[in-house]
Design a protein around this motif. Structure first.
Motif, PDB file in Angstrom:
ATOM      1  N   SER A 269      -8.552  -0.914   5.693  1.00 39.78           N
ATOM      2  CA  SER A 269      -8.314  -2.274   6.173  1.00 39.78           C
ATOM      3  C   SER A 269      -7.249  -2.983   5.349  1.00 39.78           C
ATOM      4  N   LEU A 270      -7.326  -2.845   4.019  1.00 39.41           N
ATOM      5  CA  LEU A 270      -6.392  -3.539   3.146  1.00 39.41           C
ATOM      6  C   LEU A 270      -5.051  -2.826   3.046  1.00 39.41           C
TER       7      LEU A 270
ATOM      8  N   GLY B 117      -6.024  -2.449  -4.645  1.00 38.66           N
ATOM      9  CA  GLY B 117      -6.779  -3.652  -4.315  1.00 38.66           C
ATOM     10  C   GLY B 117      -8.245  -3.349  -4.082  1.00 38.66           C
ATOM     11  N   THR B 118      -8.526  -2.204  -3.471  1.00 32.01           N
ATOM     12  CA  THR B 118      -9.915  -1.809  -3.211  1.00 32.01           C
ATOM     13  C   THR B 118     -10.641  -1.481  -4.504  1.00 32.01           C
ATOM     14  N   VAL B 119      -9.983  -0.722  -5.377  1.00 32.74           N
ATOM     15  CA  VAL B 119     -10.598  -0.346  -6.656  1.00 32.74           C
ATOM     16  C   VAL B 119     -10.893  -1.590  -7.488  1.00 32.74           C
ATOM     17  N   GLY B 120      -9.965  -2.536  -7.514  1.00 34.91           N
ATOM     18  CA  GLY B 120     -10.118  -3.709  -8.369  1.00 34.91           C
ATOM     19  C   GLY B 120     -11.105  -4.738  -7.862  1.00 34.91           C
TER      20      GLY B 120
ATOM     21  N   VAL C 149      -9.620 -11.750   3.010  1.00 35.48           N
ATOM     22  CA  VAL C 149      -8.593 -10.746   2.697  1.00 35.48           C
ATOM     23  C   VAL C 149      -8.648  -9.601   3.701  1.00 35.48           C
ATOM     24  N   ILE C 150      -9.853  -9.132   4.017  1.00 36.82           N
ATOM     25  CA  ILE C 150      -9.991  -8.044   4.990  1.00 36.82           C
ATOM     26  C   ILE C 150      -9.494  -8.496   6.359  1.00 36.82           C
ATOM     27  N   GLY C 151      -9.808  -9.740   6.749  1.00 40.20           N
ATOM     28  CA  GLY C 151      -9.350 -10.255   8.033  1.00 40.20           C
ATOM     29  C   GLY C 151      -7.834 -10.327   8.110  1.00 40.20           C
ATOM     30  N   LEU C 152      -7.179 -10.774   7.039  1.00 40.78           N
ATOM     31  CA  LEU C 152      -5.719 -10.837   7.013  1.00 40.78           C
ATOM     32  C   LEU C 152      -5.117  -9.435   7.089  1.00 40.78           C
ATOM     33  N   ALA C 153      -5.781  -8.471   6.445  1.00 42.59           N
ATOM     34  CA  ALA C 153      -5.287  -7.091   6.502  1.00 42.59           C
ATOM     35  C   ALA C 153      -5.397  -6.529   7.909  1.00 42.59           C
ATOM     36  N   ILE C 154      -6.534  -6.788   8.566  1.00 40.21           N
ATOM     37  CA  ILE C 154      -6.716  -6.321   9.945  1.00 40.21           C
ATOM     38  C   ILE C 154      -5.671  -6.954  10.863  1.00 40.21           C
ATOM     39  N   ALA C 155      -5.303  -8.191  10.568  1.00 42.58           N
ATOM     40  CA  ALA C 155      -4.260  -8.877  11.342  1.00 42.58           C
ATOM     41  C   ALA C 155      -2.860  -8.401  10.968  1.00 42.58           C
TER      42      ALA C 155
ATOM     43  N   PRO D 152       0.720 -11.382  -0.011  1.00 42.58           N
ATOM     44  CA  PRO D 152       0.238 -12.717   0.406  1.00 42.58           C
ATOM     45  C   PRO D 152      -1.241 -12.714   0.784  1.00 42.58           C
ATOM     46  N   SER D 153      -1.705 -11.615   1.396  1.00 44.26           N
ATOM     47  CA  SER D 153      -3.117 -11.542   1.784  1.00 44.26           C
ATOM     48  C   SER D 153      -4.015 -11.561   0.552  1.00 44.26           C
ATOM     49  N   LEU D 154      -3.640 -10.780  -0.465  1.00 42.19           N
ATOM     50  CA  LEU D 154      -4.439 -10.755  -1.691  1.00 42.19           C
ATOM     51  C   LEU D 154      -4.374 -12.106  -2.412  1.00 42.19           C
ATOM     52  N   PHE D 155      -3.188 -12.732  -2.397  1.00 38.99           N
ATOM     53  CA  PHE D 155      -3.079 -14.027  -3.073  1.00 38.99           C
ATOM     54  C   PHE D 155      -3.897 -15.094  -2.349  1.00 38.99           C
ATOM     55  N   ALA D 156      -4.002 -14.965  -1.020  1.00 36.11           N
ATOM     56  CA  ALA D 156      -4.895 -15.868  -0.286  1.00 36.11           C
ATOM     57  C   ALA D 156      -6.328 -15.705  -0.776  1.00 36.11           C
ATOM     58  N   GLY D 157      -6.690 -14.462  -1.127  1.00 39.67           N
ATOM     59  CA  GLY D 157      -8.015 -14.220  -1.697  1.00 39.67           C
ATOM     60  C   GLY D 157      -8.192 -14.891  -3.040  1.00 39.67           C
ATOM     61  N   VAL D 158      -7.108 -14.948  -3.833  1.00 34.20           N
ATOM     62  CA  VAL D 158      -7.164 -15.662  -5.116  1.00 34.20           C
ATOM     63  C   VAL D 158      -7.434 -17.143  -4.885  1.00 34.20           C
ATOM     64  N   LEU D 159      -6.677 -17.737  -3.959  1.00 32.74           N
ATOM     65  CA  LEU D 159      -6.844 -19.173  -3.674  1.00 32.74           C
ATOM     66  C   LEU D 159      -8.244 -19.469  -3.134  1.00 32.74           C
TER      67      LEU D 159
END
Length: 515
Positions: free
Chosen positions: A128-129, A134-137, A254-260, A266-273
């Motif tokens: 998905s990502l 990113g998955t490991v971390g 984050v998973i939803g942004l990856a699927i999209a 940017p998807s991971l940084f959205a997860g940070v925010l």
């Protein structure tokens, strides 16, 4: 009177092997004799040795510097992912996202199915990502906490996490390496993914079976999994964090942004925010605290050693050791490529193998060896992909075989080499403590079954002829249309693929040079 500049010489095989052998010797001395897991200095010395060889061969400093920084520049997106993942780990711990995953994992999963479930969970998230790192971390880190609660050895959990996470990185169309391999060999990414299934699916099924067996045989005895320990961990989590299902929103975002199919960084940084906002609302931390967690990581003392060792992590600064190793290793790989050392070694290999099975085995082995020597999964895909493609075409075989080989020896073997970019990240993100002397946790390497079984299955296919497609008419027409280089293999009994009876019907086919 002007003189023509002297072109740098190509190194002989003996010269090409000098920096490789000396660097591996220094790595062995540091890691095994001194017992010090800090590969940066041996790799830096290797870079210096390669630079001196380059000057001897006629390269100037500007040329050498360009070769080093060109390869480093290619890796900067991955370094950026490392930085964002460091932030995500610290913030998601503070937000309660990681503690919530650990809590529910300990209450829902059982020791018997944990390892198999961990592999599948990481595989799904990684697909998905589109990023194994990113998955490991994120999910991988949480699974390490669940494994500690079940009294599963760290190296078993890490092996399952790596097997699942790097499986996803291999077949996800969002992954950079999944796109790099077909791009280098002139193939379509979806055709490349389909061609990897015959090796990927059996390896994952075998690994799944082993993890199920391990769950029931090694940790299946419920008396071996301390329920007092599990209760202590879950109680400590509840005492220090608000635990709730809605705290999983940052991960689901984050998973939803990856699927999209949004870009990974940017998807991971959205997860940070999202994690920072959740930490402020749910856990009552301040904005300054969030900044501190993102930069320096999360700090906690619960009195439960498993929780403290796991949750005292994250932050950009925690990734600096890994980033320094990656940059030095990539610089070394770039110097080896610029001086022609890697090309000379590969050319020497090609003089020894003429059959398709031999070339396919050599391509997998070369990608693996480049991972060991250069420490870079990207170079281990790009360099063999460029060097072997004309040979596959000259044999009349589809370069899909080559793109699969570079993924098997490059992407999947990267996390199994401790000084490689992938291995260094796994060791850091999962808190395996190798730099602190816990070398027993390097046992995750043989326990990452899906990673090393896949190239073995690929080699078996090459020697049996199974799932080894020859180039069809459409692919050979692509060679003509795009003027792809084709090695003349007629001396080894191969008919030129553009002169055969079923060659593409084009007036330029007979004119395409065989080099």
């Amino acid at each position: 009177m002007s003189t023509e500049p002297i072109s740098p010489r190509q190194p002989s095989l003996t010269l090409a092997l000098v920096p490789v052998v000396l660097t591996l010797f220094l790595l062995g001395l540091q890691l095994f004799y001194f017992g010090d897991f800090t590969p940066q200095i041996p790799l830096a010395i290797g870079l210096g040795i390669t630079g001196l060889l380059g000057i001897y061969l006629g390269h100037d400093w500007g040329s050498m510097e360009d070769g080093v920084f060109r390869v480093i520049n290619v890796s900067l997106p991955s370094v950026s992912v490392l930085i964002v993942v460091g932030m995500i780990i610290g913030v998601w711990i503070a937000s309660g996202t990681v503690p919530t995953i650990i809590y529910y994992g300990l209450t829902i999963l059982t020791p018997q199915i944990f390892l198999a479930a961990a592999m599948l969970m990481c595989a799904v998230v990684s697909v998905s990502l589109g990023t194994s790192w990113g998955t490991v971390g994120t999910v991988g880190l949480a699974l390490m906490g669940i494994g500690a609660g079940f009294d599963v050895p760290m190296y078993w959990t890490a092996g399952a996490v790596v097997s699942g996470a790097f499986f996803g990185d291999k077949i996800s169309p969002l992954s950079d390496t999944t796109n790099l391999a077909p791009a280098v060999t002139g193939q379509d990414v979806f055709a490349h993914i389909r061609n990897m299934m015959p090796t990927t699916i059996p390896a994952m099924l075998i690994a799944f079976g082993i993890y199920v067996w391990a769950g029931f045989s090694l940790v299946g005895d419920t008396s071996g999994a301390s329920f007092e320990r599990i209760d202590a961990i879950t109680s400590a989590l509840q005492a220090n964090f608000a635990i709730s299902a809605w705290l999983l929103i940052p991960a689901l975002l984050v998973i939803g942004l990856a699927i999209a199919q949004k870009p990974p960084i940017p998807s991971l940084f959205a997860g940070v925010l999202a994690g920072g906002l959740t930490a402020i609302i749910a856990q009552g931390v301040t904005l300054h605290d969030v900044f501190e967690f993102a930069n320096s990581g999360y700090k906690i003392e619960t009195g439960v050693s498993e929780i403290d060792s796991l949750l005292n992590s994250g932050g950009i600064q925690s990734m600096m050791w890994t980033i320094s190793l990656i940059l030095i290793a990539l610089g070394f790989g770039g110097a080896l490529e610029r001086t022609g050392c890697l090309q000379t070694i590969i050319a020497a290999i090609l003089t020894k193998v003429q059959s398709f099975a031999g070339v396919q085995t050599a391509a997998i082995g070369t990608s693996f060896a480049t991972n060991i020597v250069a420490g870079d999964p990207y170079l281990s895909i790009a360099l063999p992909g460029r060097m072997y493609s004309p040979v596959y075409r000259g044999m009349g075989y589809s370069t899909l075989n080559l793109s699969r080989a570079t993924e098997e020896g490059g992407t999947l073997m990267s996390p199994l080499i401790p000084w490689n970019a992938g291995g260094a990240f796994v060791i850091t993100a999962l808190g395996l403590g190798i730099t602190g002397g816990n070398l027993v946790n390097l046992l995750y390497i043989p326990l990452a079954f899906a990673c090393w079984m896949t190239p073995i299955i690929g080699i078996i296919y090459a020697w049996t002829g199974l799932f080894s497609p020859r180039a069809g008419e459409a692919e050979r027409k692509d060679w003509v249309d795009n003027d792809r280089e084709i090695t003349d293999m007629s001396q080894y009994g191969y008919e030129h693929p553009l002169q055969s009876a079923d060659a593409p019907d084009t007036p330029d086919a007979a004119k395409t040079p065989a080099q």
